[in-house]
Motif scaffolding. Structure first.
Motif, PDB file in Angstrom:
ATOM      1  N   ILE A   1       0.837  -1.201   0.000  1.00  0.00           N
ATOM      2  CA  ILE A   1       0.000   0.000   0.000  1.00  0.00           C
ATOM      3  C   ILE A   1       0.868   1.245   0.000  1.00  0.00           C
ATOM      4  CG2 ILE A   1      -1.672   1.318   1.360  1.00  0.00           C
ATOM      5  CD1 ILE A   1      -2.778  -1.327   2.370  1.00  0.00           C
TER       6      ILE A   1
ATOM      7  N   PHE B   1      -8.205   7.419  -4.728  1.00  0.00           N
ATOM      8  CA  PHE B   1      -8.340   6.135  -4.048  1.00  0.00           C
ATOM      9  C   PHE B   1      -9.797   5.710  -3.915  1.00  0.00           C
ATOM     10  CE2 PHE B   1      -4.240   7.693  -2.694  1.00  0.00           C
ATOM     11  CZ  PHE B   1      -3.450   6.554  -2.685  1.00  0.00           C
TER      12      PHE B   1
ATOM     13  N   PHE C   1      -2.850   8.320   2.479  1.00  0.00           N
ATOM     14  CA  PHE C   1      -3.774   8.465   1.353  1.00  0.00           C
ATOM     15  C   PHE C   1      -4.001   9.943   1.017  1.00  0.00           C
ATOM     16  CE2 PHE C   1      -5.562   4.280   3.046  1.00  0.00           C
ATOM     17  CZ  PHE C   1      -4.779   3.529   2.199  1.00  0.00           C
TER      18      PHE C   1
ATOM     19  N   LEU D   1     -11.392   2.999  -1.463  1.00  0.00           N
ATOM     20  CA  LEU D   1     -11.027   2.163  -0.335  1.00  0.00           C
ATOM     21  C   LEU D   1     -12.237   1.402   0.185  1.00  0.00           C
ATOM     22  CD1 LEU D   1      -8.919   4.821   1.634  1.00  0.00           C
ATOM     23  CD2 LEU D   1      -8.075   3.137  -0.029  1.00  0.00           C
TER      24      LEU D   1
ATOM     25  N   ALA E   1       1.098   3.902  -3.125  1.00  0.00           N
ATOM     26  CA  ALA E   1       0.703   5.298  -2.912  1.00  0.00           C
ATOM     27  C   ALA E   1       1.816   6.271  -3.268  1.00  0.00           C
ATOM     28  CB  ALA E   1       0.276   5.501  -1.461  1.00  0.00           C
TER      29      ALA E   1
ATOM     30  N   SER F   1      -0.876  11.255  -0.800  1.00  0.00           N
ATOM     31  CA  SER F   1      -0.774  10.713  -2.155  1.00  0.00           C
ATOM     32  C   SER F   1      -1.817  11.321  -3.086  1.00  0.00           C
ATOM     33  CB  SER F   1      -0.930   9.186  -2.119  1.00  0.00           C
ATOM     34  OG  SER F   1      -0.823   8.635  -3.406  1.00  0.00           O
ATOM     35  N   ALA F   2      -2.992  11.648  -2.548  1.00  0.00           N
ATOM     36  CA  ALA F   2      -4.069  12.195  -3.367  1.00  0.00           C
ATOM     37  C   ALA F   2      -3.953  13.704  -3.546  1.00  0.00           C
ATOM     38  CB  ALA F   2      -5.421  11.844  -2.740  1.00  0.00           C
TER      39      ALA F   2
END
Length: 287
Positions: A166, A211, A199, A213, A170, A202-203
């Protein structure tokens, strides 16, 4: 974002072998390709290690050249045979020269052969080592920052092997749609919450990923809501707005599955009651 730009991580990520060697990984398989990225990209490996530390892990990724006994033996044998052939040819040339000219070199043959064979062994060993120092011989393992000990992925908790894909995905991907089932599996509740910041980074950062999820982790959702509630940047954390997050709850009814949207408010809460279970269960256990 196009579906063909999708990367999927299932609920059970690949459990790495004890010796994760680059030459054994298939770049056409996306999870194995991610391991290869970490092996061959020191900058990415440094980012992953920084996040592992932030996530509370006391391990970091390290790459070394792994040379098997069989591999070095075969390479040495081939290199040695080549050196021996070369020096034998030189000695034969000396003998022929003696026969042609009548000059005596006989007494020098034994010392020449001994000295040349010793030199040949050194050169063969050097060439064999170079043969084994190939990208395919690099191996990835973990190092315990507390003790400095090298450990394999099979020597630590299963949660580390499930979390690493993960983190790598990411940080290594850009402008991708990344779907992850149960990112929290085998993780301590505190680590589940920290994944929320990964997250978000990374976004909302330069990677620009999106993402999807599928999670049962209250801790992960609470961290996302907290970042919305905090609003402005706090200690380097990215700002998260209600429009940046969508929480959907899928429940089973007599008519089939029903998707319920839980809108997020600016103060980091849900504008409608959470459906049965999850958050309500914590209150039941406490009172």
């Amino acid at each position: 974002m196009a579906v063909d730009n999708l990367q999927y991580l299932g609920p059970l990520r690949t459990y790495p072998k004890r010796n994760l060697m680059a030459g054994d990984l298939d770049p056409s398989v996306h999870d194995q390709a991610d391991w290869l990225k970490v092996i061959h990209n020191p900058a990415l490996r440094e980012k992953v290690n920084a996040w592992l530390q932030q996530l509370g892990s006391h391990h970091e990724l390290q790459v070394d050249a792994a040379v098997s006994v069989r591999g070095i033996s075969d390479a040495f044998k081939q290199a040695m045979e080549a050196e021996v052939r070369k020096y034998r040819a030189e000695i034969e040339a000396l003998k022929k020269e003696e026969e042609r000219t009548g000059n005596g070199h006989t007494r020098a043959y034994s010392s020449i052969e001994l000295w040349d064979y010793e030199e040949a062994i050194v050169k063969a060993a050097q060439n064999a080592a170079k043969t084994q120092e190939s990208p395919g011989s690099q191996t990835l393992h973990l190092k315990d920052r507390r003790t400095g000990a090298d450990v394999s992925f099979r020597d630590v908790g299963l949660g580390t092997s499930q979390m690493l894909p993960i983190v790598i995905s990411a940080l290594s991907n850009r402008n991708k749609l990344i779907a992850i089932e149960q990112p929290e599996i085998h993780l301590h509740p505190a680590l589940q919450a920290e994944l929320g910041d990964l997250f978000i980074e990374s976004a909302m950062g330069e990677n620009g990923n999106q993402f999807i999820l599928e999670t049962h982790s209250e801790h992960l959702i609470l961290r996302l809501l907290r970042r919305v509630r905090e609003g402005e940047l706090e200690q380097g954390k990215r700002r998260l707005r209600p429009s940046d997050i969508s929480v959907l709850y899928v429940e089973t009814t007599d008519e089939g599955s029903r998707v319920v949207e839980l809108p997020v408010t600016p103060d980091g809460d849900f504008s409608v009651p959470w459906p049965g279970g999850f958050f309500a269960e914590r209150i039941k256990e406490l009172f």
